[in-house]
Design a protein around this motif. Structure first.
Motif, PDB file in Angstrom:
ATOM      1  N   ASP A  46      55.843  93.491  38.908  1.00 17.87           N
ATOM      2  CA  ASP A  46      55.208  92.131  38.007  1.00 17.87           C
ATOM      3  C   ASP A  46      55.466  90.707  37.812  1.00 17.87           C
ATOM      4  OD1 ASP A  46      53.731  90.275  36.048  1.00 17.87           O
ATOM      5  OD2 ASP A  46      54.606  90.822  34.468  1.00 17.87           O
ATOM      6  N   VAL A  47      55.165  89.345  39.633  1.00 17.73           N
ATOM      7  CA  VAL A  47      56.607  89.135  39.869  1.00 17.73           C
ATOM      8  C   VAL A  47      55.295  87.591  39.725  1.00 17.73           C
ATOM      9  CG1 VAL A  47      56.854  87.200  41.758  1.00 17.73           C
ATOM     10  CG2 VAL A  47      56.835  90.098  41.657  1.00 17.73           C
ATOM     11  N   GLU A  48      55.880  86.969  38.338  1.00 20.70           N
ATOM     12  CA  GLU A  48      55.218  85.767  37.762  1.00 20.70           C
ATOM     13  C   GLU A  48      56.051  84.412  39.288  1.00 20.70           C
ATOM     14  OE1 GLU A  48      56.400  84.877  34.100  1.00 20.70           O
ATOM     15  OE2 GLU A  48      55.662  87.121  32.937  1.00 20.70           O
ATOM     16  N   SER A  49      55.040  83.272  38.797  1.00 18.22           N
ATOM     17  CA  SER A  49      54.870  82.229  39.361  1.00 18.22           C
ATOM     18  C   SER A  49      54.622  80.762  39.204  1.00 18.22           C
ATOM     19  CB  SER A  49      54.723  82.368  40.847  1.00 18.22           C
ATOM     20  OG  SER A  49      52.870  82.206  40.080  1.00 18.22           O
ATOM     21  N   ASP A  50      55.357  81.683  37.731  1.00 17.68           N
ATOM     22  CA  ASP A  50      54.810  79.611  37.106  1.00 17.68           C
ATOM     23  C   ASP A  50      55.965  79.253  37.112  1.00 17.68           C
ATOM     24  OD1 ASP A  50      54.229  77.747  35.289  1.00 17.68           O
ATOM     25  OD2 ASP A  50      54.223  78.973  33.316  1.00 17.68           O
ATOM     26  N   GLY A  51      56.298  78.463  37.358  1.00 18.43           N
ATOM     27  CA  GLY A  51      57.970  77.502  37.644  1.00 18.43           C
ATOM     28  C   GLY A  51      58.894  77.485  38.386  1.00 18.43           C
ATOM     29  N   GLY A  52      58.844  78.591  39.585  1.00 22.16           N
ATOM     30  CA  GLY A  52      59.829  79.927  39.722  1.00 22.16           C
ATOM     31  C   GLY A  52      59.137  80.763  40.198  1.00 22.16           C
ATOM     32  N   TYR A  53      59.834  81.873  41.098  1.00 24.36           N
ATOM     33  CA  TYR A  53      59.731  82.877  41.010  1.00 24.36           C
ATOM     34  C   TYR A  53      60.236  83.697  40.055  1.00 24.36           C
ATOM     35  CZ  TYR A  53      56.869  82.323  45.474  1.00 24.36           C
ATOM     36  OH  TYR A  53      55.762  82.316  46.181  1.00 24.36           O
ATOM     37  N   ARG A  54      59.351  84.970  39.636  1.00 22.49           N
ATOM     38  CA  ARG A  54      60.353  85.791  38.512  1.00 22.49           C
ATOM     39  C   ARG A  54      59.978  86.876  38.424  1.00 22.49           C
ATOM     40  NH1 ARG A  54      60.693  86.657  33.082  1.00 22.49           N
ATOM     41  NH2 ARG A  54      58.794  86.402  32.443  1.00 22.49           N
ATOM     42  N   LEU A  55      60.755  87.567  38.048  1.00 26.37           N
ATOM     43  CA  LEU A  55      60.314  89.613  37.719  1.00 26.37           C
ATOM     44  C   LEU A  55      60.853  89.469  36.693  1.00 26.37           C
ATOM     45  CD1 LEU A  55      60.589  91.923  39.314  1.00 26.37           C
ATOM     46  CD2 LEU A  55      62.444  92.645  39.146  1.00 26.37           C
ATOM     47  N   ALA A  56      59.138  89.808  36.357  1.00 23.51           N
ATOM     48  CA  ALA A  56      58.604  90.533  34.698  1.00 23.51           C
ATOM     49  C   ALA A  56      58.255  91.322  34.781  1.00 23.51           C
ATOM     50  CB  ALA A  56      57.229  89.132  34.608  1.00 23.51           C
ATOM     51  N   GLY A  57      58.450  92.314  35.478  1.00 22.87           N
ATOM     52  CA  GLY A  57      58.086  93.288  35.123  1.00 22.87           C
ATOM     53  C   GLY A  57      58.668  94.716  36.920  1.00 22.87           C
ATOM     54  N   VAL A  58      58.625  96.356  36.013  1.00 23.31           N
ATOM     55  CA  VAL A  58      58.682  96.715  37.297  1.00 23.31           C
ATOM     56  C   VAL A  58      58.398  97.695  37.498  1.00 23.31           C
ATOM     57  CG1 VAL A  58      60.238  98.260  38.404  1.00 23.31           C
ATOM     58  CG2 VAL A  58      61.281  96.467  37.393  1.00 23.31           C
ATOM     59  N   PRO A  59      57.188  99.422  38.144  1.00 24.52           N
ATOM     60  CA  PRO A  59      56.397  99.446  38.577  1.00 24.52           C
ATOM     61  C   PRO A  59      56.908 101.032  37.695  1.00 24.52           C
ATOM     62  CG  PRO A  59      57.527  99.381  40.427  1.00 24.52           C
ATOM     63  CD  PRO A  59      57.822  98.246  39.908  1.00 24.52           C
TER      64      PRO A  59
END
Length: 307
Positions: A46-59
């Motif tokens: 789960d890679v968020e891209s609001d204001g830069g990329y951020r790892l939000a969750g792992v499978p």
């Protein structure tokens, strides 16, 4: 997961980080960053891209998931289903692979020692590790013992009281039902090993109804556990043990169910009955019989009821 993608994942875990900054940091183009991010998303991250990329969750599970945070130098090839992880690992070994783990959710044509059928339903941990240890063929049994110890440690961390029946079965201590098995295969010459494939099968999140009556599972004992963390602990323990054969034997003795038991061992030279008293390098079982101590290098061991 290649080295560049690992760097991307680490950067995202510390994020948020902008695409241009990330590209400069790891020395790739912005387009390459985007491709890596999309590949991670396809793998379930789960890679968020609001204001830069951020790892939000792992499978929950899979090759990339196991590699993320793994403190051991293994690459993981994952399959939802495969005939046999050992078969696939042997193919990779013949191609020159080293430090590769073949991991599957399900095996469809797996076998254990002596070509015995091995049930490998979805939800278990079915893994085969390709390694190239600096050993002679005679020293390979210590690799099997290391895998048994590593598996036992992972099971204990998961809350299951497990122990080892010589040489490679991991059982529940209370009733002796089987939790895991290990199958080691190798190719080598007279004085050195070319490669070793260590197959480990663990009944993790598996219903008891899907297993033989002589087997049990982590699910039956303590409920479901996170398989990703389970595999990581197993691989880390295995890697740590590989470099120290003395530590392997000491750890195996501590976890052994066989030592002190009256056993029957089917060997190539016939049946042997007595008390299992020790294990010696590289994994030889010492049995005290009526005719004195005998040393067994390979065989099928059965625990007997006390006389």
């Amino acid at each position: 997961m290649n080295d560049t993608r690992r760097e991307v994942v680490r950067a995202l875990a510390d994020g948020p980080v902008g695409g241009p900054e990330l590209a400069d940091r790891i020395g790739v183009s912005r387009a390459a960053v985007w491709k890596h991010v999309e590949a991670l998303r396809e793998a379930g991250f789960d890679v968020e891209s609001d204001g830069g990329y951020r790892l939000a969750g792992v499978p929950e599970y899979g090759g990339a998931a196991v590699e993320y945070g793994l403190d051991a130098p293994y690459e993981v090839e994952y399959h939802d289903a495969v005939d046999s992880t050992n078969d696939r690992a042997r193919e990779l070994a013949d191609e020159g692979a080293d430090g590769v783990v073949v991991l599957a959710d399900e095996q469809t044509h797996s076998k254990g020692r002596l070509d015995r059928e091995w049930t490998s339903p979805s939800g278990g941990v079915w893994a085969s590790v390709v390694v190239r240890p600096a050993l002679s063929p005679a020293g390979v049994p210590v690799v099997t013992l290391a895998a048994a110890v590593a598996t036992t440690r992972a099971l204990r961390e998961a809350g299951v009281d497990a122990g080892i029946k010589w040489p490679n079965d991991v059982l529940a201590r209370d009733d002796g039902r089987k939790l895991a098995g290990i199958l080691t295969e190798m190719e080598g010459e007279a004085d050195r090993v070319n490669w070793v494939v260590v197959g480990v099968g663990v009944n993790v999140n598996v219903d008891a109804a899907d297993l033989p009556a002589t087997a049990t599972s982590v699910r039956e004992r303590v409920g479901d556990v996170e398989r990703r963390a389970f595999v990581q602990r197993l691989l880390e323990a295995f890697h740590d043990l590989l470099g120290d054969s003395d530590a392997v034997l000491d750890a195996w003795r501590e976890a052994a169910l066989t030592l002190g038991e009256r056993v029957r061992v089917e060997t190539p030279g016939g049946e042997l009955v007595g008390e299992a008293v020790d294990v010696e390098p590289p994994g030889t079982l010492v049995v005290a019989t009526d005719d004195g101590e005998r040393r067994v290098h390979a065989g099928d061991c059965e625990h007997l009821r006390p006389e």
